[in-house]
Write a protein that holds these residues in place. Structure first.
Motif, mmCIF file in Angstrom:
data_model
loop_
_atom_site.group_PDB
_atom_site.id
_atom_site.type_symbol
_atom_site.label_atom_id
_atom_site.label_comp_id
_atom_site.label_asym_id
_atom_site.label_seq_id
_atom_site.Cartn_x
_atom_site.Cartn_y
_atom_site.Cartn_z
ATOM 1 N N GLY A 124 3.966 -8.032 7.527
ATOM 2 C CA GLY A 124 2.930 -8.014 8.564
ATOM 3 C C GLY A 124 2.103 -9.270 8.628
ATOM 4 O O GLY A 124 2.131 -9.976 9.618
ATOM 5 N N ASP A 125 1.367 -9.583 7.567
ATOM 6 C CA ASP A 125 0.540 -10.788 7.603
ATOM 7 C C ASP A 125 1.280 -11.990 7.022
ATOM 8 O O ASP A 125 0.769 -13.105 7.030
ATOM 9 N N GLY A 126 2.501 -11.769 6.559
ATOM 10 C CA GLY A 126 3.307 -12.845 6.010
ATOM 11 C C GLY A 126 4.608 -12.287 5.464
ATOM 12 O O GLY A 126 4.979 -11.158 5.762
ATOM 13 N N PHE A 127 5.310 -13.098 4.668
ATOM 14 C CA PHE A 127 6.536 -12.598 4.051
ATOM 15 C C PHE A 127 6.356 -12.597 2.534
ATOM 16 O O PHE A 127 5.611 -13.385 1.973
ATOM 17 N N TYR A 128 7.038 -11.650 1.906
ATOM 18 C CA TYR A 128 6.897 -11.429 0.474
ATOM 19 C C TYR A 128 8.185 -11.772 -0.243
ATOM 20 O O TYR A 128 9.263 -11.308 0.131
ATOM 21 N N ASP A 129 8.076 -12.584 -1.286
ATOM 22 C CA ASP A 129 9.216 -12.927 -2.130
ATOM 23 C C ASP A 129 9.115 -12.092 -3.402
ATOM 24 O O ASP A 129 8.215 -12.313 -4.220
ATOM 25 N N PRO A 130 10.004 -11.101 -3.574
ATOM 26 C CA PRO A 130 9.897 -10.227 -4.748
ATOM 27 C C PRO A 130 10.180 -10.949 -6.066
ATOM 28 O O PRO A 130 9.770 -10.470 -7.125
ATOM 29 N N GLU A 131 10.847 -12.100 -6.007
ATOM 30 C CA GLU A 131 11.114 -12.864 -7.242
ATOM 31 C C GLU A 131 9.828 -13.494 -7.774
ATOM 32 O O GLU A 131 9.557 -13.460 -8.963
ATOM 33 N N THR A 132 9.031 -14.102 -6.876
ATOM 34 C CA THR A 132 7.792 -14.771 -7.295
ATOM 35 C C THR A 132 6.575 -13.865 -7.169
ATOM 36 O O THR A 132 5.523 -14.179 -7.718
ATOM 37 N N ARG A 133 6.731 -12.748 -6.409
ATOM 38 C CA ARG A 133 5.656 -11.800 -6.112
ATOM 39 C C ARG A 133 4.514 -12.458 -5.348
ATOM 40 O O ARG A 133 3.354 -12.077 -5.479
ATOM 41 N N ILE A 134 4.881 -13.430 -4.493
ATOM 42 C CA ILE A 134 3.906 -14.151 -3.674
ATOM 43 C C ILE A 134 4.090 -13.780 -2.215
ATOM 44 O O ILE A 134 5.219 -13.703 -1.720
ATOM 45 N N ILE A 135 2.959 -13.572 -1.522
ATOM 46 C CA ILE A 135 2.958 -13.344 -0.080
ATOM 47 C C ILE A 135 2.499 -14.637 0.571
ATOM 48 O O ILE A 135 1.441 -15.176 0.236
ATOM 49 N N THR A 136 3.329 -15.137 1.481
ATOM 50 C CA THR A 136 3.089 -16.394 2.174
ATOM 51 C C THR A 136 2.954 -16.115 3.661
ATOM 52 O O THR A 136 3.710 -15.310 4.207
#
Length: 180
Positions: A124-136
């Motif tokens: 929704g507000d960005g994309f999530y990388d489950p490997e790094t656990r970062i929302i960009t």
């Protein structure tokens, strides 16, 4: 304000915000409206970076009544909320514009959906990388680290980008359909 990274443009009285002004938070959320004695007071709107907004009447920094509008124009209703309630699973844009033709499924409220990196989730507000656990954010700006609960929710409920279908598979399917 310098300590927190906030800024203010507008009139002051005794070094405090007073009158019509614009206050910007470090998160880039902006309040545009009336101020009194250094606080939100009177009519004003909080504009969020994702395009949503909260219009309210404020008294000494506290919202006394207001309405929240999502970035896509959907107005939140505290009572009789009938959007995405289990009975009607359409996206808001589908409710406004109708369903897409057969074979052109709508995967998100935006059509076409935002492009996200392979293996990442559209949250929704960005994309999530489950490997790094970062929302960009979709423009590439760091938003936040996901805690365990947000990670679980995103992985369970959000659209995941998948690798494109291999060309060899498409050729194989094409050959099979010509044999019928």
């Amino acid at each position: 304000m310098e300590l927190t990274g906030s800024s203010y443009e507008g009139p002051t009285l005794n070094s405090r915000m007073e009158g019509e002004g614009e206050y910007t938070f470090p998160s880039e959320t902006k309040y545009i409206g009336e101020m009194k004695d250094g606080m939100f007071h009177g009519g004003g709107v909080l504009h969020f970076p994702n395009g949503s907004k909260y219009e309210a009447t404020w008294e000494n920094g506290i919202a006394t009544q207001g309405s929240f509008t999502f970035a896509d124009g959907l107005l939140y209703q505290e009572k009789n909320w009938d959007y995405c309630d289990g009975n009607d699973r359409r996206f808001y844009t589908e409710r406004c514009n109708g369903l897409r033709p057969a074979g052109e499924s709508q995967l998100t409220d935006l059509h076409p959906p935002r492009v996200i990196p392979d293996g990442c989730y559209d949250c929704g507000d960005g994309f999530y990388d489950p490997e790094t656990r970062i929302i960009t954010s979709y423009d590439g700006t760091f938003l936040r680290n996901a805690d365990d609960s947000e990670h679980e929710w995103i992985v369970r409920t959000c659209r995941v980008a998948e690798e494109p279908i291999p060309e060899s598979f498409l050729e194989e399917v094409s050959c099979v359909s010509h044999m019928d």
